[in-house]
Design a protein around this motif. Structure first.
Motif, PDB file in Angstrom:
ATOM      1  N   GLU A 171     -18.995 -10.965  13.362  1.00 20.81           N
ATOM      2  CA  GLU A 171     -20.150 -11.154  12.467  1.00 20.81           C
ATOM      3  C   GLU A 171     -20.627 -12.599  12.478  1.00 20.81           C
ATOM      4  O   GLU A 171     -21.833 -12.862  12.453  1.00 20.81           O
ATOM      5  CB  GLU A 171     -19.787 -10.714  11.049  1.00 20.81           C
ATOM      6  CG  GLU A 171     -19.613  -9.202  10.909  1.00 20.81           C
ATOM      7  CD  GLU A 171     -19.685  -8.744   9.466  1.00 20.81           C
ATOM      8  OE1 GLU A 171     -19.334  -9.529   8.571  1.00 20.81           O
ATOM      9  OE2 GLU A 171     -20.069  -7.583   9.249  1.00 20.81           O
ATOM     10  N   TYR A 205     -22.476 -13.023  15.731  1.00 22.84           N
ATOM     11  CA  TYR A 205     -23.781 -12.346  15.689  1.00 22.84           C
ATOM     12  C   TYR A 205     -24.770 -13.163  14.867  1.00 22.84           C
ATOM     13  O   TYR A 205     -25.940 -13.314  15.238  1.00 22.84           O
ATOM     14  CB  TYR A 205     -23.629 -10.950  15.095  1.00 22.84           C
ATOM     15  CG  TYR A 205     -24.888 -10.120  15.243  1.00 22.84           C
ATOM     16  CD1 TYR A 205     -25.075  -9.297  16.353  1.00 22.84           C
ATOM     17  CD2 TYR A 205     -25.898 -10.175  14.293  1.00 22.84           C
ATOM     18  CE1 TYR A 205     -26.227  -8.553  16.501  1.00 22.84           C
ATOM     19  CE2 TYR A 205     -27.060  -9.434  14.441  1.00 22.84           C
ATOM     20  CZ  TYR A 205     -27.213  -8.620  15.543  1.00 22.84           C
ATOM     21  OH  TYR A 205     -28.364  -7.897  15.689  1.00 22.84           O
ATOM     22  N   SER A 229     -28.142 -14.781  16.198  1.00 22.98           N
ATOM     23  CA  SER A 229     -29.365 -14.362  15.506  1.00 22.98           C
ATOM     24  C   SER A 229     -30.209 -15.560  15.138  1.00 22.98           C
ATOM     25  O   SER A 229     -31.427 -15.556  15.279  1.00 22.98           O
ATOM     26  CB  SER A 229     -28.997 -13.562  14.241  1.00 22.98           C
ATOM     27  OG  SER A 229     -30.161 -13.229  13.512  1.00 22.98           O
ATOM     28  N   CYS A 275     -29.045   5.750  12.230  1.00 24.76           N
ATOM     29  CA  CYS A 275     -28.344   4.812  11.349  1.00 24.76           C
ATOM     30  C   CYS A 275     -27.329   5.543  10.466  1.00 24.76           C
ATOM     31  O   CYS A 275     -26.194   5.095  10.286  1.00 24.76           O
ATOM     32  CB  CYS A 275     -29.340   4.062  10.462  1.00 24.76           C
ATOM     33  SG  CYS A 275     -30.436   2.937  11.352  1.00 24.76           S
ATOM     34  N   GLU A 282     -23.654   6.769  11.680  1.00 26.01           N
ATOM     35  CA  GLU A 282     -22.497   5.879  11.653  1.00 26.01           C
ATOM     36  C   GLU A 282     -21.670   6.051  10.386  1.00 26.01           C
ATOM     37  O   GLU A 282     -20.512   5.612  10.318  1.00 26.01           O
ATOM     38  CB  GLU A 282     -22.956   4.423  11.782  1.00 26.01           C
ATOM     39  CG  GLU A 282     -23.648   4.109  13.104  1.00 26.01           C
ATOM     40  CD  GLU A 282     -23.782   2.622  13.351  1.00 26.01           C
ATOM     41  OE1 GLU A 282     -22.963   1.863  12.770  1.00 26.01           O
ATOM     42  OE2 GLU A 282     -24.673   2.222  14.117  1.00 26.01           O
ATOM     43  N   ASN A 295     -33.308  -2.329  17.961  1.00 31.23           N
ATOM     44  CA  ASN A 295     -31.952  -2.793  17.682  1.00 31.23           C
ATOM     45  C   ASN A 295     -31.870  -3.621  16.399  1.00 31.23           C
ATOM     46  O   ASN A 295     -30.930  -3.496  15.617  1.00 31.23           O
ATOM     47  CB  ASN A 295     -31.413  -3.616  18.859  1.00 31.23           C
ATOM     48  CG  ASN A 295     -31.160  -2.762  20.084  1.00 31.23           C
ATOM     49  OD1 ASN A 295     -30.847  -1.575  19.974  1.00 31.23           O
ATOM     50  ND2 ASN A 295     -31.314  -3.359  21.263  1.00 31.23           N
ATOM     51  N   LYS A 296     -32.879  -4.472  16.192  1.00 34.07           N
ATOM     52  CA  LYS A 296     -32.865  -5.320  15.002  1.00 34.07           C
ATOM     53  C   LYS A 296     -33.062  -4.512  13.733  1.00 34.07           C
ATOM     54  O   LYS A 296     -32.355  -4.714  12.732  1.00 34.07           O
ATOM     55  CB  LYS A 296     -33.933  -6.411  15.111  1.00 34.07           C
ATOM     56  CG  LYS A 296     -33.600  -7.461  16.158  1.00 34.07           C
ATOM     57  CD  LYS A 296     -34.611  -8.591  16.164  1.00 34.07           C
ATOM     58  CE  LYS A 296     -34.211  -9.662  17.187  1.00 34.07           C
ATOM     59  NZ  LYS A 296     -35.137 -10.814  17.189  1.00 34.07           N
ATOM     60  N   GLN A 311     -32.406  -1.342  13.344  1.00 33.48           N
ATOM     61  CA  GLN A 311     -31.213  -0.520  13.159  1.00 33.48           C
ATOM     62  C   GLN A 311     -30.080  -1.344  12.536  1.00 33.48           C
ATOM     63  O   GLN A 311     -29.400  -0.887  11.615  1.00 33.48           O
ATOM     64  CB  GLN A 311     -30.750   0.067  14.493  1.00 33.48           C
ATOM     65  CG  GLN A 311     -29.544   1.013  14.341  1.00 33.48           C
ATOM     66  CD  GLN A 311     -28.995   1.445  15.673  1.00 33.48           C
ATOM     67  OE1 GLN A 311     -28.928   0.646  16.613  1.00 33.48           O
ATOM     68  NE2 GLN A 311     -28.599   2.704  15.782  1.00 33.48           N
ATOM     69  N   ARG A 312     -29.904  -2.555  13.014  1.00 35.56           N
ATOM     70  CA  ARG A 312     -28.848  -3.414  12.474  1.00 35.56           C
ATOM     71  C   ARG A 312     -29.084  -3.695  10.995  1.00 35.56           C
ATOM     72  O   ARG A 312     -28.148  -3.686  10.179  1.00 35.56           O
ATOM     73  CB  ARG A 312     -28.810  -4.720  13.256  1.00 35.56           C
ATOM     74  CG  ARG A 312     -27.795  -5.739  12.746  1.00 35.56           C
ATOM     75  CD  ARG A 312     -26.417  -5.464  13.276  1.00 35.56           C
ATOM     76  NE  ARG A 312     -25.412  -6.337  12.667  1.00 35.56           N
ATOM     77  CZ  ARG A 312     -24.224  -6.569  13.167  1.00 35.56           C
ATOM     78  NH1 ARG A 312     -23.856  -5.975  14.287  1.00 35.56           N
ATOM     79  NH2 ARG A 312     -23.374  -7.364  12.556  1.00 35.56           N
ATOM     80  N   ASN A 351     -26.566  -2.388   7.988  1.00 34.02           N
ATOM     81  CA  ASN A 351     -25.967  -3.352   7.059  1.00 34.02           C
ATOM     82  C   ASN A 351     -26.275  -2.999   5.612  1.00 34.02           C
ATOM     83  O   ASN A 351     -25.403  -3.080   4.739  1.00 34.02           O
ATOM     84  CB  ASN A 351     -26.464  -4.761   7.365  1.00 34.02           C
ATOM     85  CG  ASN A 351     -25.781  -5.367   8.575  1.00 34.02           C
ATOM     86  OD1 ASN A 351     -24.974  -4.701   9.233  1.00 34.02           O
ATOM     87  ND2 ASN A 351     -26.092  -6.605   8.890  1.00 34.02           N
ATOM     88  N   ALA A 356     -28.852  -9.422   7.898  1.00 40.55           N
ATOM     89  CA  ALA A 356     -30.020  -8.561   7.680  1.00 40.55           C
ATOM     90  C   ALA A 356     -31.261  -9.386   7.339  1.00 40.55           C
ATOM     91  O   ALA A 356     -32.356  -9.135   7.856  1.00 40.55           O
ATOM     92  CB  ALA A 356     -29.727  -7.557   6.568  1.00 40.55           C
TER      93      ALA A 356
END
Length: 342
Positions: A175, A178, A182, A204, A207, A235-236, A238-239, A243, A313
């Motif tokens: 994390e 990342y 980011s 999403c 998971e 991807n962004k 979804q992340r 979160n 996020a």
């Protein structure tokens, strides 16, 4: 020498040159002596009056220069009080305004740096705590095995403990990594693609499928309009949603429902995650997006995580030219909404 001295010397020299020129010219015109002396006297009086008036007018200029000097000294001493005290001349007034603007920006920069240093110190202290806890557990377990304190038939249990703690450390490192990447990619161009919102939300939610079944939760997904789609970085987004969903599961008890609502309105996309959890106190809402900040004073790892999910996020939302909005009532639940332009 000071500027005032240069001006005075200049006036004296020009005054003497003028008197000399007048006296010489009067003699050349064959004017009587008394008339010559009268002309020279009038020239002297006129020159003195003119010099006096000029010095009076220059008084404001000298005062303005002294004010600018004080402003410069104050900035050097990190005193950034904005006071535009200069009225004239216009050029000095404009220069004073420019100085005040510079002082204001410098003050904001220094305050930002101080806040950044405080945040850095807090991060280091919190990271030390987060890293030390699993390392201490791993170390004591390993020592127990090596010293023979732990019996062989208990090895499996304690090895599971070591694996669990190393997993915690790996997750923290991932994390942090990342989050660092980011931040570096803030100004990079986003790879856009067509995103169907219903598929995005289902992906999403997949998971958390097993967790939702285990905790016997009702999950409600709503998309308005039903066939809504956008062009953005899959991807962004979804992340961000994962979160926010992870937080909803952490901070709401088993058996409570979680709603996911996606809506396109006024050329903006709103994706809301609504839970029935513990909620957030108003005074803490401004802090929850800070790196490593946790609402629980006890820093309970069961629910608190590492305090990086919301920071990641938020950073990703900013990269998408969006934001994350928060509505929460302490003790009743929270609503986190991702807002981005379509």
């Amino acid at each position: 020498m000071k500027l005032r001295d240069y001006i005075v010397i200049g006036y004296i020299l020009s005054f003497l040159i003028t008197i000399t020129a007048v006296f010489w010219a009067s003699n050349q015109m064959l004017i009587e002596k008394k008339d010559t002396y009268f002309i020279v006297a009038i020239t002297i009086v006129g020159g003195l009056i003119g010099a006096t008036i000029s010095l009076i007018l220059f008084k404001g200029v000298f005062k303005s220069l002294n004010i600018l000097k004080e402003k410069t000294i104050n900035i050097g001493e990190r005193k950034f009080d904005v006071k535009n005290e200069i009225i004239s001349p216009v050029e000095f007034r404009d220069l004073s305004i420019a100085f005040d603007d510079m002082a204001k920006h410098l003050k904001e920069s220094f305050l930002s740096l101080e806040e950044s240093e405080k945040e850095k110190s807090l991060m280091i202290a919190q990271l030390s705590h987060d890293i030390k806890t699993p390392i201490t557990s791993i170390q004591s377990t390993a020592e127990g095995i090596l010293d023979g304190v732990i019996e062989k038939d208990e090895y499996k249990y304690y090895l599971e403990t070591i694996r669990r703690q190393t997993t915690r450390l790996n997750k923290l490192v991932e994390e942090l990594n990342y989050l660092t990447l980011s931040v570096k990619e803030t100004n990079s161009a986003d790879k856009k693609e067509t995103i169907f919102l219903d598929k995005l939300l289902i992906d999403c939610m997949s998971e958390f499928k097993l967790r939702a079944e285990k905790e016997k939760r009702d999950i409600f997904i709503k998309v308005v309009p039903e066939n809504a789609k956008i062009e953005s970085n899959y991807n962004k987004i979804q992340r961000i949603i994962v979160n926010l969903l992870g937080n909803a599961f952490k901070y709401s008890p088993s058996g409570t429902k979680i709603e996911i609502v996606a809506e396109i309105k006024d050329n903006k996309l709103y994706i809301s995650i609504i839970d029935e959890g513990c909620g957030i106190k108003k005074e803490e809402i401004d802090n929850i997006f800070k790196r490593l900040y946790r609402v629980e004073a006890s820093r309970n790892m069961k629910t608190g995580g590492y305090g990086l999910g919301l920071a990641i996020a938020k950073q990703l939302a900013v990269q998408l030219n969006g934001d994350i909005l928060v509505e929460s009532e302490y003790g009743k639940g929270s609503k986190f909404t991702l807002k981005i332009d379509c």
